[in-house]
Design a protein around this motif. Sequence first.
Motif, PDB file in Angstrom:
ATOM      1  N   ARG B 312       0.865  -1.185  -0.011  1.00  0.00           N
ATOM      2  CA  ARG B 312       0.105  -0.004   0.038  1.00  0.00           C
ATOM      3  C   ARG B 312       0.742   1.136  -0.109  1.00  0.00           C
ATOM      4  N   LEU B 313       0.876   1.841  -1.320  1.00  0.00           N
ATOM      5  CA  LEU B 313       1.598   2.992  -1.569  1.00  0.00           C
ATOM      6  C   LEU B 313       0.809   4.298  -1.337  1.00  0.00           C
ATOM      7  N   SER B 314       1.110   5.352  -0.387  1.00  0.00           N
ATOM      8  CA  SER B 314       0.388   6.503  -0.264  1.00  0.00           C
ATOM      9  C   SER B 314       1.225   7.635  -0.975  1.00  0.00           C
ATOM     10  N   ASP B 315       0.446   8.364  -1.629  1.00  0.00           N
ATOM     11  CA  ASP B 315       1.176   9.611  -2.174  1.00  0.00           C
ATOM     12  C   ASP B 315       1.756  10.596  -1.123  1.00  0.00           C
ATOM     13  N   GLU B 316       2.473  11.784  -1.618  1.00  0.00           N
ATOM     14  CA  GLU B 316       3.016  12.636  -0.612  1.00  0.00           C
ATOM     15  C   GLU B 316       1.994  13.090   0.425  1.00  0.00           C
ATOM     16  N   LEU B 317       0.824  13.723  -0.081  1.00  0.00           N
ATOM     17  CA  LEU B 317      -0.163  14.141   0.679  1.00  0.00           C
ATOM     18  C   LEU B 317      -0.619  13.196   1.708  1.00  0.00           C
ATOM     19  N   GLU B 318      -1.078  12.051   1.268  1.00  0.00           N
ATOM     20  CA  GLU B 318      -1.681  11.077   2.161  1.00  0.00           C
ATOM     21  C   GLU B 318      -0.657  10.842   3.136  1.00  0.00           C
ATOM     22  N   SER B 319       0.518  10.640   2.882  1.00  0.00           N
ATOM     23  CA  SER B 319       1.714  10.208   3.809  1.00  0.00           C
ATOM     24  C   SER B 319       1.891  11.378   4.819  1.00  0.00           C
ATOM     25  N   THR B 320       1.998  12.769   4.345  1.00  0.00           N
ATOM     26  CA  THR B 320       1.990  13.767   5.425  1.00  0.00           C
ATOM     27  C   THR B 320       0.630  13.702   6.354  1.00  0.00           C
ATOM     28  N   LEU B 321      -0.566  13.811   5.791  1.00  0.00           N
ATOM     29  CA  LEU B 321      -1.666  14.113   6.391  1.00  0.00           C
ATOM     30  C   LEU B 321      -1.919  12.659   7.503  1.00  0.00           C
ATOM     31  N   GLN B 322      -1.798  11.573   6.781  1.00  0.00           N
ATOM     32  CA  GLN B 322      -2.393  10.480   7.722  1.00  0.00           C
ATOM     33  C   GLN B 322      -1.321   9.842   8.435  1.00  0.00           C
ATOM     34  N   THR B 325       4.596  11.310   7.505  1.00  0.00           N
ATOM     35  CA  THR B 325       5.790  11.132   7.056  1.00  0.00           C
ATOM     36  C   THR B 325       6.215  11.823   5.689  1.00  0.00           C
ATOM     37  N   ASP B 326       7.506  12.185   5.697  1.00  0.00           N
ATOM     38  CA  ASP B 326       7.890  12.676   4.337  1.00  0.00           C
ATOM     39  C   ASP B 326       7.880  11.548   3.250  1.00  0.00           C
ATOM     40  N   GLY B 327       7.787  12.229   1.994  1.00  0.00           N
ATOM     41  CA  GLY B 327       7.955  11.386   1.049  1.00  0.00           C
ATOM     42  C   GLY B 327       6.451  10.637   0.799  1.00  0.00           C
ATOM     43  N   ALA B 328       6.708   9.536   0.174  1.00  0.00           N
ATOM     44  CA  ALA B 328       5.623   8.328  -0.344  1.00  0.00           C
ATOM     45  C   ALA B 328       5.952   7.273   0.812  1.00  0.00           C
ATOM     46  N   LEU B 329       4.896   6.900   1.468  1.00  0.00           N
ATOM     47  CA  LEU B 329       4.910   5.798   2.521  1.00  0.00           C
ATOM     48  C   LEU B 329       4.313   4.593   1.876  1.00  0.00           C
ATOM     49  N   LEU B 330       5.096   3.374   1.902  1.00  0.00           N
ATOM     50  CA  LEU B 330       4.740   2.344   1.547  1.00  0.00           C
ATOM     51  C   LEU B 330       4.533   1.266   2.916  1.00  0.00           C
ATOM     52  N   ILE B 331       3.519   0.750   2.966  1.00  0.00           N
ATOM     53  CA  ILE B 331       3.015  -0.290   3.968  1.00  0.00           C
ATOM     54  C   ILE B 331       3.300  -1.553   3.418  1.00  0.00           C
ATOM     55  N   VAL B 332       4.190  -2.586   3.950  1.00  0.00           N
ATOM     56  CA  VAL B 332       4.267  -3.820   3.356  1.00  0.00           C
ATOM     57  C   VAL B 332       4.103  -4.794   4.698  1.00  0.00           C
ATOM     58  N   LEU B 407      -6.089  12.950  -1.339  1.00  0.00           N
ATOM     59  CA  LEU B 407      -5.266  11.968  -0.967  1.00  0.00           C
ATOM     60  C   LEU B 407      -5.363  10.860  -1.866  1.00  0.00           C
ATOM     61  N   CYS B 408      -4.140  10.032  -2.149  1.00  0.00           N
ATOM     62  CA  CYS B 408      -4.432   9.023  -2.869  1.00  0.00           C
ATOM     63  C   CYS B 408      -3.460   7.787  -2.601  1.00  0.00           C
ATOM     64  N   HIS B 409      -3.788   6.455  -2.645  1.00  0.00           N
ATOM     65  CA  HIS B 409      -2.886   5.691  -2.533  1.00  0.00           C
ATOM     66  C   HIS B 409      -3.321   4.513  -3.405  1.00  0.00           C
ATOM     67  N   ILE B 410      -2.110   3.572  -3.883  1.00  0.00           N
ATOM     68  CA  ILE B 410      -2.096   2.232  -4.502  1.00  0.00           C
ATOM     69  C   ILE B 410      -2.444   1.052  -3.459  1.00  0.00           C
ATOM     70  N   SER B 411      -3.190   0.483  -3.543  1.00  0.00           N
ATOM     71  CA  SER B 411      -3.313  -0.670  -2.547  1.00  0.00           C
ATOM     72  C   SER B 411      -3.904  -2.080  -3.296  1.00  0.00           C
ATOM     73  N   HIS B 412      -3.926  -2.166  -4.613  1.00  0.00           N
ATOM     74  CA  HIS B 412      -4.201  -3.351  -5.171  1.00  0.00           C
ATOM     75  C   HIS B 412      -3.385  -3.430  -6.419  1.00  0.00           C
ATOM     76  N   VAL B 413      -2.426  -4.176  -6.391  1.00  0.00           N
ATOM     77  CA  VAL B 413      -1.489  -4.355  -7.459  1.00  0.00           C
ATOM     78  C   VAL B 413      -1.806  -5.763  -8.312  1.00  0.00           C
TER      79      VAL B 413
END
Lengths: 500, 500
Positions: B312-322, B325-332, B407-413
Motif C-alpha cells: 500500500r503506497l500513499s502519495d506525498e499528501l496522504e503520507s503527510t496528513l495520515q 511521514t515525508d515522501g511516499a509511505l509504503l506499507i508492506v 489524498l491517494c494511495h495504491i493498494s491493489h496491484v
Amino acid sequence: MSHMAERAEHLWGGWGDPANAMALPPSIQSLLGVLNTAPAPATPLADLRPAPSRVDPGPLRDIVGAAHVHTDDATRLRRSGGKSTPDLLRQRAGEVSSAPDVVVCPSTHDEVQALLTFCSSARLAVVPHGGGTSVVGGLSPQADRYAGVVAIDLWRLNSLVDLDPVSRIATLSAGMRAPDAETILNQQGFTLGHFPQSFEYATIGGFAATRSSGQASAGYGRFDAMVVALTVATPAGSLTVGRAPASAAGPDLRQLFLGSEGTLGIITSVTVRLRPLPPETTYHGWSFPTFDEGLDAVRALAQDGPLPTVLRLSDELESTLQYSTDGALLIVATPHPHPHPLPGATGLGPEIGEKWLRGRYSGPYLRDALLDAGAFVETLETAAFWSRLPQLYRAVRDAFGDTFLLLCHISHVYETGASLYFTAVGPMISPAHWSEVKAAVSDAILANGGTISHHHGVGTDHRDWYVREVGELAIDTLRAAKRRLDPHGILNPGVLIPLP
Amino acid sequence: MSHMAERAEHLWGGWGDPANAMALPPSIQSLLGVLNTAPAPATPLADLRPAPSRVDPGPLRDIVGAAHVHTDDATRLRRSGGKSTPDLLRQRAGEVSSAPDVVVCPSTHDEVQALLTFCSSARLAVVPHGGGTSVVGGLSPQADRYAGVVAIDLWRLNSLVDLDPVSRIATLSAGMRAPDAETILNQQGFTLGHFPQSFEYATIGGFAATRSSGQASAGYGRFDAMVVALTVATPAGSLTVGRAPASAAGPDLRQLFLGSEGTLGIITSVTVRLRPLPPETTYHGWSFPTFDEGLDAVRALAQDGPLPTVLRLSDELESTLQYSTDGALLIVATPHPHPHPLPGATGLGPEIGEKWLRGRYSGPYLRDALLDAGAFVETLETAAFWSRLPQLYRAVRDAFGDTFLLLCHISHVYETGASLYFTAVGPMISPAHWSEVKAAVSDAILANGGTISHHHGVGTDHRDWYVREVGELAIDTLRAAKRRLDPHGILNPGVLIPLP
C-alpha cells in the motif's frame, strides 16, 4: 508460397507437416502385435469430392476481395471438421459431408464484421477457423437449416497490434499462430508461456475461444487467465471487453466470450498479459513409487509451492509405456539451473525431461501413425478438486472397461484441484463404438465431480454433458445472450449450445 | 439480543458500532480550522417517519415465518440505502424516501427462491441486503414502477456449509459476515485473506455480488479470484455455477453473477478457495522520496516479486496528513519476521505498519466524525494498466480541481497494472455539487484508460459511466440475460443496468 498453399498439407487427413510424419517406436510396434492390428491407410485427398457449393461467392468477394474467397474442393475439404479421432476416421474413410460451401479469408476486424452482417442477413451459417485443431467437434456445426456454410479462416489477421512493455501486455490479431506470436514476443524479451500440444498450428483467437491450457500452465496459467481484453465481431455489431488489470464494473464480460467457441461472436484480437522470457528453463524427471504418492507431492507443490513452470505426473502405465520408467514419472521444469529436491521422489536427471521436451508436440503425429497401422487411439480429459481426484481417476478407468490400454497424467494443477488427461489405445473400433465408450466415461466424469472438459472444450461432442453440468437455466441464459448478439443463430450452430 | 436488534445501531446514519465512534485526531481538527467548518449533526433516527408500507406482509410471512417479516419504521429505515457520503448526507438530513416497504429475513436458499418467485409474480422490486455497506448506490433501486420494495436481508443465511481441507475450499452461506467467516475458518487453520475496509459488516455474498477487493489483495487476490462456485436464486429458478478448479466447458458463468450486484439473482452460498492461516504477519513502513519512485518499486514487486501480502503506497499528501511521514509511505505486510530490503526506500520499521494495521477499518468512523464536524469527505477509486497510471493520477487530480484536499494511495496491484484510491476532504458541499465533481472525475477516469470502479462497484452512481465503459451492445447482452433470469425486472431495478 502463399500461406493458403502452405496450409494445404496441414488440414486434411492428418496432423501437421507431412515431413514430420512419425515412424512408430519399436515399443509401440510390439504393442500393435499384441493388439493384432492391420494397416488402415487413409483415402487420398485427391479422391474426394464434396457436394457442389451452395453459396454465391459474389457478395463475399465484395467484402474481402476475390483472391480471398475459395470454393475449390481442396480448400473446402481442408476446412472440414477438426482433429478428433472420430473426425480423422471419418475423413480417412472418405466422408466429406462436413465441408463448408465456401472459405473466406478476411484480413481486418472490419471485414470480419461485414462478413457476419452479410451472412446473418443471408442466413448463412458461419464456422470460424483458426488452427482447425478442435478435438471436440467444435468445427462441425449442425447447419442443415441454413442456406449454406461459410468457413471464415482468420489466418490473415496475423499481426502484433500493440505491445506495452511497461504494463507487460500485447494485443495480437486473432489469427496469429502460436509460434509466430512467440517469435515476435521473444524478440522483445517476452513470452506468453502458452504451449499446448496444438501449439504448432493453433491460433491466439482459438486459444481464447476454447479456454486453452498449455503444458506450462503451472507457471504461466491457463490462456483465459492471460487474457486482458478481447475484441469481438458479432452479427449485432462489435465490442471490446476488458479495460483494466481488474475491475468491479459489473460482470466480467471477457468470460462470456472466452470459451464461447465461436457461437457468440468471432474474436478478432486478444490483449494478453506477457512475462519476461526466462534466461533458461531446465527439465528434470523424478520418479515416485506410485501415482498416488506422486499426486500428494504434486498437490503440495500446487498448494504451498515452489511452483515449477511445468508439472506433469504420469501414472504407472504411462510412465512405463511412454518413458520406460518404473513407478510414476514426474516431469518438472523450472527457470533455475537446479531443481528443488522433491521429498519421496528419486531424481532421474535431465535426460528424461529433455526427452519429454523434444516430444511435447508429437502426440498427434503418433496418433496418425497408429491410425495408419490400424490401431485406435484417442484422448480425453477432465478436472476436479483434489479430494475428488483419486475417486474420479478410478471411476474413469472403470468406465473405459478393458478394451483399451489406458494411460493417464496430471499436467494442470491449481490450489484447489487438477486435471486428469487420459489416452486410450486399442484395436480399431468404429466412431459409433467409441461414442458409446466416451458416453460411459463422460457419465462417470459428471458423477464423480469432474468437469466435462478442462481444456479441450465442448464442441458438439461434449454438448449433452455440458448441458447436464451447468443446467438448463444456465444454457437458456447463454441462449438469451446469443439471441441478442446473433439473432439468426448463424454462428457455429449446434456447437456448445444445443439448438432450440 | 437478537441479531436484528444488534444490527439496529449499525445501519442508520453512521458506520458501525457507536461505541467505536471516533474523536477527530488533533491534526485533522486543525485542518478543519483551515476549512472553516461548522458542526452539522445528523437528524436522530427517532425523528424520522418513512411513508406507510405498501406491501401486504401476509404472503411473505407464509414463506419465512411471521417473526422474520418486518414493517416497523426503524427496521425499514435501517435497510434504507447504503453508505456513500451522499447516502449519509441524505440520511443525516432526514430524507427517508428510499426506505423499503418491508424487510424479510429468510434462512435458507429455498426460502430465498420462494420469495423471488412470489415477488416476481406480485411485481414487487427486491433489494438484496448483505452488510448494507455499498458506497455506490447499490442499495438504492429505481422502483417507482413497482407495487412496492422488499428488502431481503440475508443475515440468517449464516453457516459454514462445507469445508474440504484437502482441496482447501469451503462453502459459506451468503449472509455470513466476514469476521464470522474468518473466525470459523481460522479455527480450522485456514483464512480467506479478504480484508476490505467494510470487513466488520460486509458479507460473503456481498463480496461476490460486488467483486470486492481487500487490503491483502496482493497476497490473497481479489474476492472474485477466490470464488470457486456460487449458488444463486433467480425469479426463473436456481442455479449453481462452478464445478472444478478450472474448466473449458463454455463461458465461465460464475463471472456473470460476480459483479451482478443483485440484478441477476440473489447469491445464497459461495464456495471459496482457502489458504492456510500464516503463523505470523509483520507490517513495516518504508519511505520513498516521491510517489513516482514508489510506484516504480511497487510495479517491480507486482511484476517480478517477491509479492508481499499487503502492498500500500500513499502519495506525498496522504503520507503527510495520515502518517506524518515525508515522501511516499509504503506499507508492506509479509508472512515472515523480516521484510525484504526495498531498493531506493528508507525503512521506517514496524511501528508505522502496526499503526496502519490498527486503523485499517477506521476510515468510515473517521468520515462520520468529519461529517459531524461539518466537513465533506468521500472516496473513489479506479484501476489502469501501469503505463497509464501516472497520467490517470494527474488527470483525476486535475478534474477534482482545488476545492478539496486530495489524498491517494495504491493498494491493489497486478502484473499489468494497479488501482488508484482517492480520498477528498473539504468544506461541506451538497450532494448535487458533489455529483458534478464526481461526474468530471469519472469522465477523466474513462478518458485516461481507467475503469469506473476497481472494487466499489457500479450501483446507481457509476451506471452512466459503466455503460460508456462497456458499450451499449454489452449492456444489451446483460439485459438479455437478465430478462431470462428476471422476466419482470424485479431484482434491484436500475442498479448496474439502466432501465430500458
